[in-house]
Design an enzyme around this catalytic site. Sequence first.
Site, PDB file in Angstrom:
ATOM      1  N   ASN A   1      19.430 -64.004 -19.960  1.00  0.00           N
ATOM      2  CA  ASN A   1      20.145 -62.729 -20.017  1.00  0.00           C
ATOM      3  C   ASN A   1      21.464 -62.868 -20.754  1.00  0.00           C
ATOM      4  OD1 ASN A   1      18.561 -60.717 -18.863  1.00  0.00           O
ATOM      5  ND2 ASN A   1      19.056 -61.390 -16.775  1.00  0.00           N
TER       6      ASN A   1
ATOM      7  N   ASP B   1      -2.727  -3.167  -2.962  1.00  0.00           N
ATOM      8  CA  ASP B   1      -3.537  -2.000  -3.290  1.00  0.00           C
ATOM      9  C   ASP B   1      -3.399  -1.677  -4.777  1.00  0.00           C
ATOM     10  OD1 ASP B   1      -4.965   0.287  -1.470  1.00  0.00           O
ATOM     11  OD2 ASP B   1      -4.250   1.047  -3.402  1.00  0.00           O
TER      12      ASP B   1
ATOM     13  N   ASP C   1      14.261 -58.773 -19.767  1.00  0.00           N
ATOM     14  CA  ASP C   1      13.185 -57.914 -19.261  1.00  0.00           C
ATOM     15  C   ASP C   1      11.837 -58.302 -19.872  1.00  0.00           C
ATOM     16  OD1 ASP C   1      14.984 -56.609 -17.724  1.00  0.00           O
ATOM     17  OD2 ASP C   1      14.989 -54.724 -18.850  1.00  0.00           O
TER      18      ASP C   1
ATOM     19  N   ASP D   1       0.872  -1.173   0.000  1.00  0.00           N
ATOM     20  CA  ASP D   1       0.000   0.000   0.000  1.00  0.00           C
ATOM     21  C   ASP D   1       0.909   1.224   0.000  1.00  0.00           C
ATOM     22  OD1 ASP D   1      -3.235   0.422   1.260  1.00  0.00           O
ATOM     23  OD2 ASP D   1      -1.878   2.128   0.896  1.00  0.00           O
TER      24      ASP D   1
ATOM     25  N   ASP E   1      10.271 -69.111  -8.876  1.00  0.00           N
ATOM     26  CA  ASP E   1      11.531 -68.700  -9.492  1.00  0.00           C
ATOM     27  C   ASP E   1      11.527 -69.095 -10.966  1.00  0.00           C
ATOM     28  OD1 ASP E   1      14.262 -67.662  -8.387  1.00  0.00           O
ATOM     29  OD2 ASP E   1      14.757 -69.162  -9.910  1.00  0.00           O
TER      30      ASP E   1
ATOM     31  N   GLU F   1      14.519 -62.535 -10.435  1.00  0.00           N
ATOM     32  CA  GLU F   1      13.607 -63.414 -11.182  1.00  0.00           C
ATOM     33  C   GLU F   1      12.720 -64.195 -10.218  1.00  0.00           C
ATOM     34  OE1 GLU F   1      17.048 -63.781 -11.218  1.00  0.00           O
ATOM     35  OE2 GLU F   1      17.590 -65.902 -11.376  1.00  0.00           O
TER      36      GLU F   1
END
Lengths: 461, 461
Positions: free
Chosen positions: A335, A53, A344, A9, A327, A370
Site C-alpha cells: 500500500n 367507480d 486492492d 363513488d 496473512d 489482509e
Amino acid sequence: MGGKVLITDNVATNRIVLKVKLAAACYRPLLAGDGASCLTLARAEIPDLILLDCSLPDLDGIEVLRRLRRDPVTRDIPVIMISASRDAGIRLEALAEGADDYMAKPVDDLVLMARLRRLMRLRDTPGEGAIRGAALRALGLAEQAEAFEGPGLIALVAGRTELAMRWRKELQALMPDRLLVQSREEALAEGGTTPDIFLIDADLDGPGGGLRLMSDLRSRAGTRHAAVCIVRGEVAGEGAAMAYDLGANDLLPATFDPREARLRLRNLLRRKRRADATRATLQNGLRLAVVDPLTGLYNRRYAGAHLAAVAERAQAAGERFAVMVIDLDRFKSVNDRWGHGAGDAVLVEVARRLHANLRPGDLIARIGGEEFLVALPDVRRPDEARAVAERLREAIEEQPVSLPCGGSLRVTISVGLAFSLDDGGRRVETVDQVVNRADSALLIAKSGGRNQVTIERSAVA
Amino acid sequence: MGGKVLITDNVATNRIVLKVKLAAACYRPLLAGDGASCLTLARAEIPDLILLDCSLPDLDGIEVLRRLRRDPVTRDIPVIMISASRDAGIRLEALAEGADDYMAKPVDDLVLMARLRRLMRLRDTPGEGAIRGAALRALGLAEQAEAFEGPGLIALVAGRTELAMRWRKELQALMPDRLLVQSREEALAEGGTTPDIFLIDADLDGPGGGLRLMSDLRSRAGTRHAAVCIVRGEVAGEGAAMAYDLGANDLLPATFDPREARLRLRNLLRRKRRADATRATLQNGLRLAVVDPLTGLYNRRYAGAHLAAVAERAQAAGERFAVMVIDLDRFKSVNDRWGHGAGDAVLVEVARRLHANLRPGDLIARIGGEEFLVALPDVRRPDEARAVAERLREAIEEQPVSLPCGGSLRVTISVGLAFSLDDGGRRVETVDQVVNRADSALLIAKSGGRNQVTIERSAVA
C-alpha cells in the site's frame, strides 16, 4: 390490522353501503365522492386498495386511474374499477390503463371480499415490513417501468389439449409473449424456464383439478411466485371466491374475450415482474450483509457463524475440523509503495487464488484488512489439511500479481493451521479457542521468516 | 421442482406404492427400508419431508424421530408418522417427540397430498433461497431451542361461545399458554397482542365460515404469520384437503382429545416461533445493509436512493427540496488527541442531536467519516430550511459532548445548504448536482471560519 380501502363513488348511498360492508369485514374504509378527492386521499393516505367507480362528477373514472398510475406515490396501489356499465369498451379501457380488476354492478359481495383478501395478501408479500421504498432502491431495485415490460412466458394448461390450443391461437395474435401448451405433469416437472404465468382450466382432470394444480405449483420453490389465472365457467359465486382464497391472481370466464384476457395477463405479468425484482433486491441486500464488497468473499460476521455451525456438526458427528488463519506478508509496504489501487488488486487476486484452491464445502472469508480465514470441515488426517495449506501458499507464491497500473508484484502468505481437539465427543474448547491456536501458529510462521505454514503444536500430538 | 420426500417403511410394497404416487405428483421420492437408512439418507440428502412408518425392523419409528429431532442437520425437516396402529398412546408419543402429523393407515391420498403441499409451502417461506444456515446465524438468528419454548397466546374462535369456552376449559389444565376466547370480529380487529395460533371452528357463522376467517387472517399484515388450526367434523376427505390448501397449518376433529390438541398446538407454536425468528433475522440483515453500525443513522448507500426518491416526488408534485451537507469541525484532532473511543462517542452524540432536531419525514444519513447529509422534502420557503440548519448547528454547539473516559469536549459543525431549482416542472439538474452545490456551500462555511451555515448562492436568487 385490516388494510385501508379507499371507496370512490359519486352516490352517497353506494359509499355508505360499501363502507358498512368493509367495516364489518374489519377493513378501514376511506370515502371520496369525486375524482379530485380520490387523488388527494390516495396520495395522502396511500390506501392498500382503491375501489373506483367509473362515473364521477368531475373526472372520468378512467382518467382518475390514469393519474393514479402516473404518480410514483400511487402507482402500485391495486385498483378495482366498478361500473354500472356492461360496455366491453369501458372494461377493456380500464384494464388497459392498469386496473387490477373490473367488476360490473351489482357486485357479488362474496367475490369482492375474496378479491380484496387476495390483493391485500399479494400487496405485502415481498419484503413485508422489512424495508421499503428508498431502502429497496438502495439495495439495487430498478425502478424503471421498462424493466417490467417485454414478452414473458405463459403456460396454458387445460384438460383437453384442443382447448389449450384454441386459447393459444386466440391469444397469440394479440400478444408478444411466448405461449406454451402444457399438461399438468409438464407444469409440475423440473427443468426448463419457469413460466411467469399459468393460465389453468379450473376443471382440469375433473372438477377442481385446476385448483389443486395451483396449490401444487404454489407449494414448489420453482413455481411458487408465478402468477396463476384460473379459467372457470363463471367468475362469480362461491367457487370464484374459493379460487381467489386458494391463491388465484385472476379469473377469466370460460367464454373469455381474448382482448380482455390479453390485458389481464399483461397486468399480471407486470405485477409479477415487479415482485420478482423486489425479491431479488432483498436477496441482494442480505448478501451485502455477509459479503466483503472488495473480494466477494464472505466477511468476518459470516465466518463466525459458519465456524460455529461447522463445530456443531463436527461435534454431533464425532469429526474434527481444521482452521487456517492466513496473512498477506508485508502488505503494508504494498500500500505504501504502490498505492491503495495496487493493494486492492493484490487482495482481489489473492482472494481469487485461495478460493480456486479450495473445495466447495470449505469456508474462505476475509476477516480483516489482509487477513483471511479458511475452515475445512471433516478432516480425517492432519496431513490432508497441511497439504491444502501448502497448496494455498504455493498458489500465491508461484505467480506474481499483475497491477492495474502495469507491472507485477511478487507476494507471499503465511499460514497458521490448527485442528479441533479429538476429545471423544466431549466438547472441551470453543471455536474461538481453535481460531486462537491458529492465530498463534500464524505468529510463529511470521517470526520464522514468513511464506510458510505452521501447524499448531497440540494438534499433531 | 418437486421437493424430495423420504419414504421410510419396512414393507417393500408399501414403499413402491407411495413412491409411484409421489412420482405421479412430481415429487422426488427417496426410499429407506429401516431406521438406520432413514437416518443416513436424511443426513446426506436433507429431504424436504419424511414419511416415517412406526414399525421398522431395526429401530422403533419413534426412536428414529427422536434422533432426527436431536441432530442439528435434520432437526427442522417435517416428519409425518404413519402407522397401522390406532393406539392413541403411540399417536401421542409421536406428537410429543415433534412429529408434524400422525396418520393412521390406510392413509387418505387426497389429504396426504394436501398435507405435503402445505408442509412444502411452509418449509421454504422465510428467507426462501435468499440465505440459509450460517448466513442466517451471521445475521443474528438465535439457534437456541429454548428461545422457541415458553407460553404463547392462542385464540379460540367458535360460532357458539360455549364451544370455545369448553375448548378453553379442557385445554387450560394441560398447557401453560394463554387461551383467549375470541369472536370472528375480535380475531380480525386491530390492536392488542397478536395470537401465535388461532384455533378455529370450520363452521363458524355457517359452513366454511372458519375457512373464510382463516383467509382473512392470512390477508392481513398483523395476523398473516399466525399458525391456524382448523377444527372440523372429520380430518379426512376433500374438505380436509381443501382446508390445508387454503392455508391451515393443522386440523383437529370436532371430538378432539385435549392431550392430542395440546401436543399439536405446542408443535405449531414451536415452528411458528422459529419462522418468526428467521423473519426477524432477515429483516435485521436488510437493515445492516442500509444502516451505519456506529451511529444507527442511514448510510451513504441509502442516502443516495432516498434522495433520488425525494427528487422524483418533488418533481412530480412541483415542489422543491433542500439538501444539507454537514461536517464536524476539526474532527481529526479529536481522534488524534483523545483517541478513537472519544471520536466515536462524539460521532454518536452528534448523530443523536441532529436526528432529534429533525422531523420524521426528513432524511439524516452518515455519508462519510465525519460527514452527514440531511434532506428536507417539500420546502416551501428557503427561510424554513435555513432555520432548520441553524437549529442543528446550535444543537451541537450549545452543549459539550461527554467523553467515555470522563471529561467533555466542545464540538461544532459547518453546514452547506442548497435547494433544488424551481424550474416550473422541467428537470434541469440531477440530485448529484444539488448535493455538489451543498458541498460547495460547505467549503465556504469551512473557509469562513467554521461553526456556521452557508446557503448556496443560486438558491436564493
